[in-house]
Design an enzyme around this catalytic site. Structure first.
Site, PDB file in Angstrom:
ATOM      1  N   ARG A 152       0.834  -1.214   0.000  1.00 46.56           N
ATOM      2  CA  ARG A 152       0.000   0.000   0.000  1.00 46.56           C
ATOM      3  C   ARG A 152       0.866   1.261   0.000  1.00 46.56           C
ATOM      4  O   ARG A 152       0.551   2.247  -0.661  1.00 46.56           O
ATOM      5  CB  ARG A 152      -0.931   0.009   1.222  1.00 46.56           C
ATOM      6  CG  ARG A 152      -1.968  -1.080   1.163  1.00 46.56           C
ATOM      7  CD  ARG A 152      -2.909  -1.029   2.343  1.00 46.56           C
ATOM      8  NE  ARG A 152      -3.678   0.214   2.413  1.00 46.56           N
ATOM      9  CZ  ARG A 152      -4.475   0.524   3.414  1.00 46.56           C
ATOM     10  NH1 ARG A 152      -4.618  -0.297   4.445  1.00 46.56           N
ATOM     11  NH2 ARG A 152      -5.153   1.660   3.421  1.00 46.56           N
ATOM     12  N   GLN A 173      -9.776  10.597   8.698  1.00 45.14           N
ATOM     13  CA  GLN A 173      -9.759   9.136   8.834  1.00 45.14           C
ATOM     14  C   GLN A 173      -8.659   8.554   7.959  1.00 45.14           C
ATOM     15  O   GLN A 173      -8.417   7.353   7.983  1.00 45.14           O
ATOM     16  CB  GLN A 173     -11.099   8.550   8.367  1.00 45.14           C
ATOM     17  CG  GLN A 173     -12.287   9.049   9.152  1.00 45.14           C
ATOM     18  CD  GLN A 173     -13.596   8.623   8.483  1.00 45.14           C
ATOM     19  OE1 GLN A 173     -14.051   7.507   8.664  1.00 45.14           O
ATOM     20  NE2 GLN A 173     -14.188   9.508   7.718  1.00 45.14           N
ATOM     21  N   THR A 186     -16.379  11.216   2.877  1.00 44.14           N
ATOM     22  CA  THR A 186     -16.488  10.011   3.702  1.00 44.14           C
ATOM     23  C   THR A 186     -17.881   9.426   3.551  1.00 44.14           C
ATOM     24  O   THR A 186     -18.871  10.158   3.478  1.00 44.14           O
ATOM     25  CB  THR A 186     -16.150  10.280   5.191  1.00 44.14           C
ATOM     26  OG1 THR A 186     -16.480   9.107   5.952  1.00 44.14           O
ATOM     27  CG2 THR A 186     -16.859  11.475   5.764  1.00 44.14           C
ATOM     28  N   ASP A 189      -2.917   8.425   4.837  1.00 46.20           N
ATOM     29  CA  ASP A 189      -1.990   8.587   3.710  1.00 46.20           C
ATOM     30  C   ASP A 189      -1.032   9.769   3.824  1.00 46.20           C
ATOM     31  O   ASP A 189      -0.137   9.922   3.001  1.00 46.20           O
ATOM     32  CB  ASP A 189      -2.774   8.681   2.387  1.00 46.20           C
ATOM     33  CG  ASP A 189      -3.793   9.829   2.377  1.00 46.20           C
ATOM     34  OD1 ASP A 189      -3.538  10.875   3.013  1.00 46.20           O
ATOM     35  OD2 ASP A 189      -4.839   9.679   1.707  1.00 46.20           O
ATOM     36  N   HIS A 234      -7.096   7.482  12.515  1.00 49.24           N
ATOM     37  CA  HIS A 234      -6.729   6.097  12.225  1.00 49.24           C
ATOM     38  C   HIS A 234      -5.222   5.901  12.063  1.00 49.24           C
ATOM     39  O   HIS A 234      -4.782   4.887  11.526  1.00 49.24           O
ATOM     40  CB  HIS A 234      -7.490   5.609  10.979  1.00 49.24           C
ATOM     41  CG  HIS A 234      -8.980   5.561  11.186  1.00 49.24           C
ATOM     42  ND1 HIS A 234      -9.891   5.537  10.162  1.00 49.24           N
ATOM     43  CD2 HIS A 234      -9.717   5.546  12.328  1.00 49.24           C
ATOM     44  CE1 HIS A 234     -11.125   5.498  10.663  1.00 49.24           C
ATOM     45  NE2 HIS A 234     -11.038   5.515  11.969  1.00 49.24           N
TER      46      HIS A 234
HETATM   47  P1  NAD Z   1     -15.027   5.267   2.058  1.00 51.31           P
HETATM   48  O1  NAD Z   1     -14.144   4.590   1.061  1.00 51.31           O
HETATM   49  O2  NAD Z   1     -15.980   4.463   2.830  1.00 51.31           O
HETATM   50  O3  NAD Z   1     -15.887   6.375   1.311  1.00 51.31           O
HETATM   51  C1  NAD Z   1     -15.323   7.254   0.383  1.00 51.31           C
HETATM   52  C2  NAD Z   1     -16.327   8.360   0.124  1.00 51.31           C
HETATM   53  O4  NAD Z   1     -15.696   9.338  -0.678  1.00 51.31           O
HETATM   54  C3  NAD Z   1     -17.584   7.901  -0.633  1.00 51.31           C
HETATM   55  O5  NAD Z   1     -18.716   8.420   0.027  1.00 51.31           O
HETATM   56  C4  NAD Z   1     -17.409   8.543  -2.010  1.00 51.31           C
HETATM   57  O6  NAD Z   1     -18.647   8.901  -2.608  1.00 51.31           O
HETATM   58  C5  NAD Z   1     -16.587   9.768  -1.685  1.00 51.31           C
HETATM   59  N1  NAD Z   1     -15.780  10.309  -2.778  1.00 51.31           N
HETATM   60  C6  NAD Z   1     -15.260   9.678  -3.859  1.00 51.31           C
HETATM   61  N2  NAD Z   1     -14.576  10.527  -4.630  1.00 51.31           N
HETATM   62  C7  NAD Z   1     -14.654  11.753  -4.032  1.00 51.31           C
HETATM   63  C8  NAD Z   1     -14.147  13.053  -4.361  1.00 51.31           C
HETATM   64  N3  NAD Z   1     -13.414  13.260  -5.453  1.00 51.31           N
HETATM   65  N4  NAD Z   1     -14.431  14.074  -3.506  1.00 51.31           N
HETATM   66  C9  NAD Z   1     -15.169  13.878  -2.392  1.00 51.31           C
HETATM   67  N5  NAD Z   1     -15.684  12.669  -2.048  1.00 51.31           N
HETATM   68  C10 NAD Z   1     -15.418  11.618  -2.852  1.00 51.31           C
HETATM   69  O7  NAD Z   1     -14.052   6.107   2.964  1.00 51.31           O
HETATM   70  P2  NAD Z   1     -14.138   6.507   4.498  1.00 51.31           P
HETATM   71  O8  NAD Z   1     -15.490   7.004   4.806  1.00 51.31           O
HETATM   72  O9  NAD Z   1     -12.956   7.351   4.743  1.00 51.31           O
HETATM   73  O10 NAD Z   1     -13.984   5.134   5.295  1.00 51.31           O
HETATM   74  C11 NAD Z   1     -13.008   4.225   4.893  1.00 51.31           C
HETATM   75  C12 NAD Z   1     -12.049   3.752   5.956  1.00 51.31           C
HETATM   76  O11 NAD Z   1     -10.916   3.261   5.251  1.00 51.31           O
HETATM   77  C13 NAD Z   1     -11.513   4.827   6.849  1.00 51.31           C
HETATM   78  O12 NAD Z   1     -11.522   4.278   8.112  1.00 51.31           O
HETATM   79  C14 NAD Z   1     -10.063   5.087   6.402  1.00 51.31           C
HETATM   80  O13 NAD Z   1      -9.190   5.028   7.502  1.00 51.31           O
HETATM   81  C15 NAD Z   1      -9.707   3.934   5.514  1.00 51.31           C
HETATM   82  N6  NAD Z   1      -9.127   4.327   4.198  1.00 51.31           N
HETATM   83  C16 NAD Z   1      -8.163   5.306   4.140  1.00 51.31           C
HETATM   84  C17 NAD Z   1      -7.658   5.713   2.905  1.00 51.31           C
HETATM   85  C18 NAD Z   1      -6.609   6.808   2.853  1.00 51.31           C
HETATM   86  O14 NAD Z   1      -5.820   6.959   3.778  1.00 51.31           O
HETATM   87  N7  NAD Z   1      -6.580   7.622   1.775  1.00 51.31           N
HETATM   88  C19 NAD Z   1      -8.123   5.120   1.730  1.00 51.31           C
HETATM   89  C20 NAD Z   1      -9.107   4.112   1.831  1.00 51.31           C
HETATM   90  C21 NAD Z   1      -9.604   3.733   3.077  1.00 51.31           C
END
Ligand code: NAD
Ligand code: ZN
Length: 250
Positions: free
Chosen positions: A76, A107, A195, A110, A125
């Protein structure tokens, strides 16, 4: 109310706010190329060597096979190495400098908010570039990718360390959630950005804000589980909507 751009009314709410709190999720990093769990993107990466993320990033696996967990995290981390913050991350770093109080609660693990210049951050997280000793619990940066030594060894005591990330089946780091709750309760304007709002306890923060009298604004290309509660949903991408609040107005 559902909008597709920042209207004058929304702009006035933003300009008049004094205490702002923001909760971000995976969606804010989507435009940087980081896959989300839900809501579009390539979901195939959430299975690796035939195992689902829920098993790979779990408290059980760290107890039985930390080396394997690190291999998965190295994979990752490798995907994140060349990615850059996007206009949404940069806008939030600028927002921070405009308000009397500003708390960014994320949350995401990255590190892209920090790279973009955000300072006052609560990483609910953890952080994928940090390790935590399995014995003395001290934390340290571990940016080498792939790791030369797996698991990496604690700089303080030499014991094996784990990723400083909250895994499935674990509690949030002590004190962080309480600070996030406090900031949410104090806010007069609360943003929930990118989110799906299904992962608790993070998803309870907009509820805390709303119950404490804040206006809550959601920014997401899709409606979510929290849309029913918010004052305004702006349907759109974070990288396109967030900069609109601070663009020069003639
Ligand atoms: P999630 O994957 O459940 O939801 C992502 C949300 O982002 C969705 O509602 C989607 O419609 C929206 N989205 C997509 N593209 C977008 C954009 N360009 N602008 C705004 N919104 C957009 O993510 P979550 O709610 O953060 O929950 C996932 C869990 O997984 C968290 O606990 C997190 O720690 C972890 N996670 C982290 C990362 C990271 O660090 N980048 C990536 C994936 C998952
Ligand atoms: Zn140690």
């Amino acid at each position: 109310m559902v909008l597709t751009e920042v209207t004058n009314e929304l702009q006035t709410m933003f300009d008049n706010a004094r205490r702002v709190a923001v909760l971000t999720g995976a969606g804010i990093s989507a435009e940087s190329g980081v896959p989300t769990f839900r809501g579009g993107g390539d979901s195939s990466i959430w299975t690796w060597r035939g195992r689902p993320v829920t098993e790979l990033s779990s408290a059980e696996l760290i107890a039985s096979n930390p080396t394997l967990v690190w291999e998965w995290f190295d994979y990752r981390r490798g995907m994140l190495l060349d990615l850059q913050p996007n206009a949404g991350h940069y806008a939030l770093a600028q927002w921070e400098r405009r308000f009397e109080e500003f708390t960014l609660i994320t949350q995401n693990i990255d590190d892209l908010h920090r790279t973009a210049g955000s300072l006052n951050m609560l990483e609910l997280h953890g952080n994928i570039w940090r390790a935590r000793c399995l014995r003395c619990r001290s934390t340290f940066e571990a940016r080498e990718c792939p790791l030369e030594q797996n698991p990496p060894l604690c700089l303080a005591c030499g014991n094996a360390a784990r990723p400083d990330v909250v895994l499935f089946g674990e509690m949030l780091p002590e004190g962080i959630f309480e600070r996030a709750e406090e900031a949410s309760a104090r806010a007069d304007l609360f943003f929930v950005i990118g989110t799906s709002a299904v992962v608790y306890p993070a998803a309870s923060l907009p509820i805390v804000a709303k119950q404490s009298g804040a206006k809550v604004i959601e920014i997401n290309p899709e409606e979510t589980d929290i849309s029913f509660l918010v004052d305004v949903t702006v349907l759109g991408k974070a990288g396109e909507i967030l900069p609109q609040f601070i663009k020069e107005r003639g």
